[in-house]
Design an enzyme around this catalytic site. Structure first.
Site, PDB file in Angstrom:
ATOM      1  CE1 TYR A  70      14.869  23.463  58.436  1.00  0.00           C
ATOM      2  CE2 TYR A  70      16.403  25.148  59.171  1.00  0.00           C
ATOM      3  CZ  TYR A  70      16.136  23.840  58.853  1.00  0.00           C
ATOM      4  OH  TYR A  70      17.137  22.905  58.951  1.00  0.00           O
ATOM      5  N   PRO A 226      22.234  16.657  67.320  1.00  0.00           N
ATOM      6  CG  PRO A 226      22.951  18.702  68.181  1.00  0.00           C
ATOM      7  CD  PRO A 226      21.994  18.107  67.197  1.00  0.00           C
ATOM      8  CG  LEU A 227      21.878  17.414  72.433  1.00  0.00           C
ATOM      9  CD1 LEU A 227      21.121  18.427  73.268  1.00  0.00           C
ATOM     10  CD2 LEU A 227      23.170  16.998  73.128  1.00  0.00           C
ATOM     11  N   GLY A 228      20.499  13.562  69.733  1.00  0.00           N
ATOM     12  CA  GLY A 228      19.639  12.427  69.447  1.00  0.00           C
ATOM     13  C   GLY A 228      18.186  12.725  69.777  1.00  0.00           C
ATOM     14  N   PRO A 232      10.632   9.556  67.515  1.00  0.00           N
ATOM     15  CG  PRO A 232       8.320   9.349  67.805  1.00  0.00           C
ATOM     16  CD  PRO A 232       9.350  10.086  66.996  1.00  0.00           C
TER      17      PRO A 232
END
Length: 314
Positions: A70, A226-228, A232
């Site tokens: 990261y 976790p929120l998708g 794309p």
């Protein structure tokens, strides 16, 4: 969804734990932690990055997820500075990839045993410690993103042999897995796996059987995306009418609904939502104070799952 109305356990510093208390590698942690990947967005303002991590601690976060790849060490260095005076923070890192600024993702796989060992050493150095609490092996067996090719196709047993040796030497406290299948986890169970990180959300629940296996084995389930919607073609929690209806009911946001559903869905779920914004950080942590009621939960549970497994990069 309504306020849960229950008392919330506190951290070692007496701060209420966002989402309540969970377990990771034998340690008690807040069920909502912090995924540090987005700290790279603050590379030009290191002081702001350090302040954001310290704000997370002030709000009860004691579980941080990171990796040497990261920001090519930047994120680890920020955590090292920001958490220097913090008691009992559990910093989880990962190996299996390395920075690749020119690629479709800012990383490439680094799966060979010698690369895993080198990555552990790099994480130790940049985090300024002689022992990593938990190291996740980032495989490429499932989920959206990269797939291994050529010499990066490496057997799980060979990889675990390196990590267990490092654990025996004391460089690693515990081992987790990421982007792994249920069969892979079953093979790895004798190594003492403490957590699994796979792509999983309300709208993409391909790994329900794997989650159930983790629950049965007492292994923490730490979903990424976790929120998708990270790539794309991936479904998004915020696109679901049932999620918006729940958000209107509680006066919250679709993101908070998505996170609250995950916490309710299984007792071993630990969340690590990431952000580079202090306001979004507070919103994410506030999701731990929400709980689905019967009708709202039924509507959310009925949202169809759509696979994200076919999304490929590389």
């Amino acid at each position: 969804m309504t306020s849960n109305g229950t008392s919330i356990p506190v951290t070692a510093d007496g701060i209420p734990r966002p989402g309540g208390a969970g377990s990771l590698a034998g340690r008690t942690v807040s069920r909502i932690g912090y995924g540090a990947m987005q700290l790279e967005r603050l590379r030009t303002d290191r002081a702001a990055a350090v302040a954001l991590v310290r704000r997370a601690v002030e709000l009860g976060v004691d579980h941080f997820d990171t990796a040497q790849f990261y920001g090519d060490g930047f994120v680890n260095e920020v955590l090292r500075e920001a958490l220097a005076a913090t008691r009992d923070a559990v910093v989880v890192t990962k190996v299996g990839a390395t920075p690749d600024p020119g690629g479709p993702l800012p990383l490439r796989l680094a799966q060979r045993p010698e690369e895993l060992r080198a990555s552990v050493e790099d994480n130790l150095r940049s985090l300024g410690t002689d022992r990593l609490a938990v190291v996740n092996l980032r495989r490429a067996d499932t989920g959206p993103g990269l797939r291994a090719e050529g010499d990066q196709v490496v057997g799980l047993d060979d990889q675990l042999a390196v990590l267990t040796a490092l654990r025996d030497q004391g460089s690693i406290g515990a081992i987790g897995l990421s982007s792994v299948t249920a069969d892979g986890l079953r093979r790895a169970l004798p190594a003492g796996i403490v957590c699994v990180q796979n792509s999983y959300s309300l709208v993409s629940r391909d790994d329900e059987d794997l989650l159930r296996l983790c629950t049965d084995e007492g292994i923490a389930w730490v979903p990424y995306f976790p929120l998708g919607g990270a790539f794309p073609g991936m479904p998004k929690v915020s696109d679901e009418p049932a999620v918006h209806a729940a958000a209107r009911e509680i006066g919250g946001t679709p993101a908070q609904v998505g996170l609250a559903w995950l916490l309710h869905h299984a007792p071993n779920v630990l969340l690590i939502p990431g952000t580079a914004d202090a306001g979004h950080l507070a919103d994410n942590l506030a999701a731990g104070g929400l709980a689905p009621d019967g009708e709202g939960l039924a509507a959310l549970d009925a949202v169809p799952s759509r696979s994200a497994d076919d999304v490929r990069l590389g």
